[in-house]
Design a protein around this motif. Structure first.
Motif, PDB file in Angstrom:
ATOM      1  N   GLY A 160      26.462  41.136  27.436  1.00  0.00           N
ATOM      2  CA  GLY A 160      27.846  41.457  27.738  1.00  0.00           C
ATOM      3  C   GLY A 160      28.123  41.644  29.215  1.00  0.00           C
ATOM      4  O   GLY A 160      28.861  40.880  29.836  1.00  0.00           O
ATOM      5  N   THR A 161      27.510  42.668  29.800  1.00  0.00           N
ATOM      6  CA  THR A 161      27.759  42.969  31.212  1.00  0.00           C
ATOM      7  C   THR A 161      27.403  41.797  32.121  1.00  0.00           C
ATOM      8  O   THR A 161      28.194  41.419  32.994  1.00  0.00           O
ATOM      9  CB  THR A 161      26.954  44.212  31.636  1.00  0.00           C
ATOM     10  N   MET A 162      26.234  41.223  31.944  1.00  0.00           N
ATOM     11  CA  MET A 162      25.790  40.191  32.879  1.00  0.00           C
ATOM     12  C   MET A 162      26.663  38.937  32.848  1.00  0.00           C
ATOM     13  O   MET A 162      27.089  38.451  33.902  1.00  0.00           O
ATOM     14  CB  MET A 162      24.324  39.849  32.623  1.00  0.00           C
ATOM     15  N   PRO A 163      26.987  38.364  31.669  1.00  0.00           N
ATOM     16  CA  PRO A 163      27.888  37.204  31.683  1.00  0.00           C
ATOM     17  C   PRO A 163      29.268  37.512  32.256  1.00  0.00           C
ATOM     18  O   PRO A 163      29.836  36.694  32.991  1.00  0.00           O
ATOM     19  CB  PRO A 163      27.970  36.808  30.206  1.00  0.00           C
ATOM     20  N   LEU A 164      29.820  38.683  31.917  1.00  0.00           N
ATOM     21  CA  LEU A 164      31.132  39.016  32.458  1.00  0.00           C
ATOM     22  C   LEU A 164      31.078  39.159  33.972  1.00  0.00           C
ATOM     23  O   LEU A 164      31.946  38.642  34.688  1.00  0.00           O
ATOM     24  CB  LEU A 164      31.655  40.312  31.824  1.00  0.00           C
ATOM     25  N   LEU A 165      30.061  39.837  34.471  1.00  0.00           N
ATOM     26  CA  LEU A 165      29.939  40.034  35.912  1.00  0.00           C
ATOM     27  C   LEU A 165      29.796  38.701  36.634  1.00  0.00           C
ATOM     28  O   LEU A 165      30.473  38.437  37.640  1.00  0.00           O
ATOM     29  CB  LEU A 165      28.733  40.935  36.206  1.00  0.00           C
ATOM     30  N   VAL A 166      28.932  37.839  36.135  1.00  0.00           N
ATOM     31  CA  VAL A 166      28.758  36.514  36.749  1.00  0.00           C
ATOM     32  C   VAL A 166      30.068  35.738  36.720  1.00  0.00           C
ATOM     33  O   VAL A 166      30.458  35.088  37.704  1.00  0.00           O
ATOM     34  CB  VAL A 166      27.643  35.734  36.027  1.00  0.00           C
ATOM     35  N   GLY A 167      30.775  35.805  35.574  1.00  0.00           N
ATOM     36  CA  GLY A 167      32.036  35.082  35.460  1.00  0.00           C
ATOM     37  C   GLY A 167      33.083  35.573  36.441  1.00  0.00           C
ATOM     38  O   GLY A 167      33.809  34.772  37.053  1.00  0.00           O
ATOM     39  N   LEU A 168      33.181  36.881  36.618  1.00  0.00           N
ATOM     40  CA  LEU A 168      34.160  37.432  37.551  1.00  0.00           C
ATOM     41  C   LEU A 168      33.865  37.010  38.984  1.00  0.00           C
ATOM     42  O   LEU A 168      34.772  36.620  39.735  1.00  0.00           O
ATOM     43  CB  LEU A 168      34.169  38.956  37.451  1.00  0.00           C
ATOM     44  N   LEU A 169      32.599  37.085  39.372  1.00  0.00           N
ATOM     45  CA  LEU A 169      32.235  36.720  40.739  1.00  0.00           C
ATOM     46  C   LEU A 169      32.446  35.222  40.974  1.00  0.00           C
ATOM     47  O   LEU A 169      32.899  34.813  42.053  1.00  0.00           O
ATOM     48  CB  LEU A 169      30.783  37.110  41.010  1.00  0.00           C
ATOM     49  N   ALA A 170      32.140  34.401  39.961  1.00  0.00           N
ATOM     50  CA  ALA A 170      32.369  32.960  40.092  1.00  0.00           C
ATOM     51  C   ALA A 170      33.862  32.664  40.213  1.00  0.00           C
ATOM     52  O   ALA A 170      34.282  31.806  41.001  1.00  0.00           O
ATOM     53  CB  ALA A 170      31.773  32.221  38.895  1.00  0.00           C
ATOM     54  N   ALA A 171      34.678  33.384  39.438  1.00  0.00           N
ATOM     55  CA  ALA A 171      36.125  33.168  39.498  1.00  0.00           C
ATOM     56  C   ALA A 171      36.698  33.609  40.844  1.00  0.00           C
ATOM     57  O   ALA A 171      37.623  32.972  41.376  1.00  0.00           O
ATOM     58  CB  ALA A 171      36.809  33.911  38.354  1.00  0.00           C
ATOM     59  N   LEU A 172      36.168  34.691  41.401  1.00  0.00           N
ATOM     60  CA  LEU A 172      36.595  35.113  42.741  1.00  0.00           C
ATOM     61  C   LEU A 172      36.267  34.035  43.768  1.00  0.00           C
ATOM     62  O   LEU A 172      37.079  33.731  44.662  1.00  0.00           O
ATOM     63  CB  LEU A 172      35.901  36.418  43.134  1.00  0.00           C
ATOM     64  N   TYR A 173      35.095  33.443  43.647  1.00  0.00           N
ATOM     65  CA  TYR A 173      34.680  32.374  44.574  1.00  0.00           C
ATOM     66  C   TYR A 173      35.591  31.157  44.428  1.00  0.00           C
ATOM     67  O   TYR A 173      36.055  30.584  45.415  1.00  0.00           O
ATOM     68  CB  TYR A 173      33.230  31.999  44.295  1.00  0.00           C
ATOM     69  N   GLU A 174      35.873  30.765  43.179  1.00  0.00           N
ATOM     70  CA  GLU A 174      36.714  29.586  42.946  1.00  0.00           C
ATOM     71  C   GLU A 174      38.130  29.818  43.436  1.00  0.00           C
ATOM     72  O   GLU A 174      38.803  28.884  43.909  1.00  0.00           O
ATOM     73  CB  GLU A 174      36.705  29.247  41.449  1.00  0.00           C
ATOM     74  N   ARG A 175      38.600  31.062  43.348  1.00  0.00           N
ATOM     75  CA  ARG A 175      39.956  31.382  43.787  1.00  0.00           C
ATOM     76  C   ARG A 175      40.148  31.137  45.272  1.00  0.00           C
ATOM     77  O   ARG A 175      41.260  30.832  45.732  1.00  0.00           O
ATOM     78  CB  ARG A 175      40.282  32.834  43.440  1.00  0.00           C
ATOM     79  N   GLU A 176      39.070  31.256  46.038  1.00  0.00           N
ATOM     80  CA  GLU A 176      39.159  30.997  47.470  1.00  0.00           C
ATOM     81  C   GLU A 176      39.535  29.543  47.748  1.00  0.00           C
ATOM     82  O   GLU A 176      40.133  29.231  48.786  1.00  0.00           O
ATOM     83  CB  GLU A 176      37.835  31.347  48.152  1.00  0.00           C
ATOM     84  N   ARG A 177      39.200  28.640  46.836  1.00  0.00           N
ATOM     85  CA  ARG A 177      39.529  27.224  47.009  1.00  0.00           C
ATOM     86  C   ARG A 177      40.874  26.870  46.385  1.00  0.00           C
ATOM     87  O   ARG A 177      41.663  26.135  46.965  1.00  0.00           O
ATOM     88  CB  ARG A 177      38.431  26.342  46.404  1.00  0.00           C
ATOM     89  N   SER A 178      41.122  27.392  45.173  1.00  0.00           N
ATOM     90  CA  SER A 178      42.337  27.005  44.449  1.00  0.00           C
ATOM     91  C   SER A 178      43.523  27.914  44.716  1.00  0.00           C
ATOM     92  O   SER A 178      44.672  27.518  44.530  1.00  0.00           O
ATOM     93  CB  SER A 178      42.055  27.000  42.942  1.00  0.00           C
ATOM     94  N   GLY A 179      43.249  29.162  45.110  1.00  0.00           N
ATOM     95  CA  GLY A 179      44.319  30.126  45.293  1.00  0.00           C
ATOM     96  C   GLY A 179      44.843  30.700  44.002  1.00  0.00           C
ATOM     97  O   GLY A 179      45.823  31.445  43.999  1.00  0.00           O
ATOM     98  N   ARG A 180      44.190  30.387  42.891  1.00  0.00           N
ATOM     99  CA  ARG A 180      44.684  30.813  41.583  1.00  0.00           C
ATOM    100  C   ARG A 180      43.618  31.573  40.810  1.00  0.00           C
ATOM    101  O   ARG A 180      42.424  31.287  40.909  1.00  0.00           O
ATOM    102  CB  ARG A 180      45.124  29.596  40.764  1.00  0.00           C
ATOM    103  N   GLY A 181      44.070  32.539  40.026  1.00  0.00           N
ATOM    104  CA  GLY A 181      43.168  33.260  39.146  1.00  0.00           C
ATOM    105  C   GLY A 181      42.997  32.533  37.827  1.00  0.00           C
ATOM    106  O   GLY A 181      43.532  31.428  37.628  1.00  0.00           O
ATOM    107  N   GLN A 182      42.264  33.147  36.904  1.00  0.00           N
ATOM    108  CA  GLN A 182      42.057  32.565  35.584  1.00  0.00           C
ATOM    109  C   GLN A 182      41.492  33.635  34.654  1.00  0.00           C
ATOM    110  O   GLN A 182      41.096  34.716  35.091  1.00  0.00           O
ATOM    111  CB  GLN A 182      41.128  31.361  35.643  1.00  0.00           C
TER     112      GLN A 182
END
Length: 360
Positions: A160-182
Motif C-alpha cells: 500500500g504505502t510503497m506503491p502510493l508513494l512511488v506513484g505520487l512522486l512520479a506524478a509530481l515529476y510528470e507534472r513538471e513537464r505537462s503542468g497537469r495533475g492526475q
C-alpha cells in the motif's frame, strides 16, 4: 520545512495505516502535510512516530461549510490523499472531478485495499485479506501449519504505502513537464501481486512448488533458515549463493556432514545445523561469524534496537520526546530528510489561504 519536497503541500484526509505512513514519508522529505480529521476521533494517539511532522485540523466533512473550507485548502494544495472506500469522497463532494476542476495541477492519491473497481471494491477488508486474495499469504509460513500473516508489513506497508508513494512522486515529476495533475490509484491487492513477480517467474520455470517451506527462498534449505541458539535467541542464515554456503559449513565445522544443496536432504541437513547452533549462545555465534562473509546474522529483538552496533552507527533509530522513531529513509546528499516537529495547524492554514494559487 526543509528537504527534497519543501514547498509541496499535502492535504491528508484522515485514515489509518498505509495512507498515513505515506504522508509521514512526504513530511520527512519536507512537504507540508495538513491532516483532516473528524472532531470526535479518539482511536489514535497523534503524538506517535507514524503520525509525525504534520498539522491536524478537526473538520466535520458532513457539514457543507466545513467541506467548502477543505476545498479552499485543496485548491492551494499539490497533493490530496484519499484513504476511503470507493465513492466516499464523491459523496462528500471531494472526489477527483469535484476538486480537480478548481485545481488542474492537483495530484489526487487514492489508496484502497481492493481498488476502485471489481467485485470486492466496496467490501470491507484488512491487509491480510488483500494479501490472501493476491496469493502472497499462501506462500508464508511452515509446511505443517496454516499460513502465517506477516503483521502489516506485506499488506499495508509494502503493498500500500510503497506503491502510493512511488506513484505520487512520479506524478509530481510528470507534472513538471505537462503542468497537469492526475489521479494516482493504488490498491493493496495490486501491490501484493507485484511482490509475487519473482515467485511467479520461478514457478513458470518449474523451480517453485506451491507447498510452503519447500522452496529455496522460503526457509526450506539449511542455508536459508533461522536457528535457535543456547539461551533461546536466534541466528539467521541466508547463504543463498554457493560461496556463502561453503563458508557457513566450514565455520560450523560441517563441511563433510551436510550437502551444499541437495533438496532431498534439506530437512536432515537443517536438523544437523540446528544441533550445532543450539550448542552456543547468540553472543558466542556472533563472535564466531564476525568477519566471516557468510550472510549469517543475529536476529535482533525489539529491545536490542538502540544498542545494535550497526543501527547505532548509522542512527537508524532516534528517540525524540521519549518515543523511538525510525530515521527518515532514503538518505539524500544535498537535500536531507529530517523528522520535523508537529506543524501548527492555524499557522499552516493561514499561510495557505493567504497564498493565491489559481490552477483553473
Amino acid at each position: 520545512m526543509t528537504g527534497l519536497l519543501a514547498g509541496v503541500r499535502v492535504v491528508e484526509l484522515g485514515g489509518l495505516g498505509p495512507a498515513a505512513w505515506t504522508c509521514t514519508f512526504l513530511s520527512d522529505m519536507g512537504a507540508e502535510v495538513l491532516r483532516i480529521d473528524r472532531p470526535d476521533r479518539t482511536d489514535l494517539d497523534f503524538t506517535e512516530n507514524w503520525m509525525r511532522g504534520r498539522a491536524r485540523l478537526e473538520v466535520d466533512l458532513k457539514e457543507p461549510a466545513s467541506r467548502d473550507r477543505v476545498k479552499e485548502l485543496v485548491r492551494r494544495a499539490d497533493i490530496l490523499i484519499d484513504p476511503f472506500r470507493p465513492g466516499v469522497t464523491e459523496r462528500l463532494g471531494l472526489g477527483p472531478e469535484d476538486v480537480m476542476a478548481d485545481n488542474n495541477r492537483l495530484i489526487y492519491g487514492r489508496l484502497t485495499g481492493w481498488g476502485q473497481g471489481g467485485p470486492y471494491a466496496k467490501t470491507a477488508g484488512h491487509d491480510g485479506n488483500f494479501i490472501a486474495t493476491a496469493g502472497i499469504l499462501a506462500t508464508l509460513g511452515p509446511a505443517d501449519r496454516p499460513p502465517i500473516a506477516p503483521l502489516y508489513y506485506a499488506g499495508d506497508w509494502a503493498s500500500g504505502t510503497m506503491p502510493l508513494l512511488v506513484g505520487l512522486l512520479a506524478a509530481l515529476y510528470e507534472r513538471e513537464r505537462s503542468g497537469r495533475g492526475q489521479v494516482v490509484d493504488a490498491a493493496m491487492v495490486d501491490g501484493a501481486a507485484m511482490m509475487l513477480m519473482q515467485v511467479l517467474a520461478l514457478r513458470d520455470r518449474g523451480v517453485w512448488t506451491d507447498a510452503r517451506q519447500a522452496n529455496q527462498l522460503d526457509g526450506a534449505p539449511w542455508f536459508n533458515h533461522t536457528y535457535r541458539t543456547l539461551g533461546d535467541r536466534y541466528m539467521a542464515v541466508v547463504a543463498i549463493e554457493p560461496k556463502f554456503r561453503r563458508l557457513v559449513r566450514e565455520t560450523l565445522g560441517l563441511t563433510e556432514q551436510i550437502a551444499l544443496d541437495e533438496p532431498d536432504r534439506w530437512a536432515v541437513d537443517r536438523e544437523r545445523v540446528a544441533e550445532v547452533f543450539a550448542s552456543r549462545t547468540q553472543d558466542e555465534w556472533e563472535k564466531v561469524f564476525a568477519g566471516v562473509d557468510a550472510c549469517v546474522s543475529p536476529v535482533r529483538e525489539l529491545s536490542d534496537l538502540e544498542s545494535e552496533p550497526h543501527l547505532l552507527a548509522r542512527g537508524v533509530y532516534q528517540r525524540i520526546d521519549g518515543k523511538l522513531h525510525p530515521a527518515p529513509t532514503p538518505r539524500f546528499s544535498r537535500t536531507p530528510s529530517s523528522i520535523h516537529p508537529p506543524l501548527d495547524s492555524a499557522d499552516l492554514v493561514g499561510r495557505w489561504l493567504a497564498t493565491r494559487r489559481d490552477h483553473r
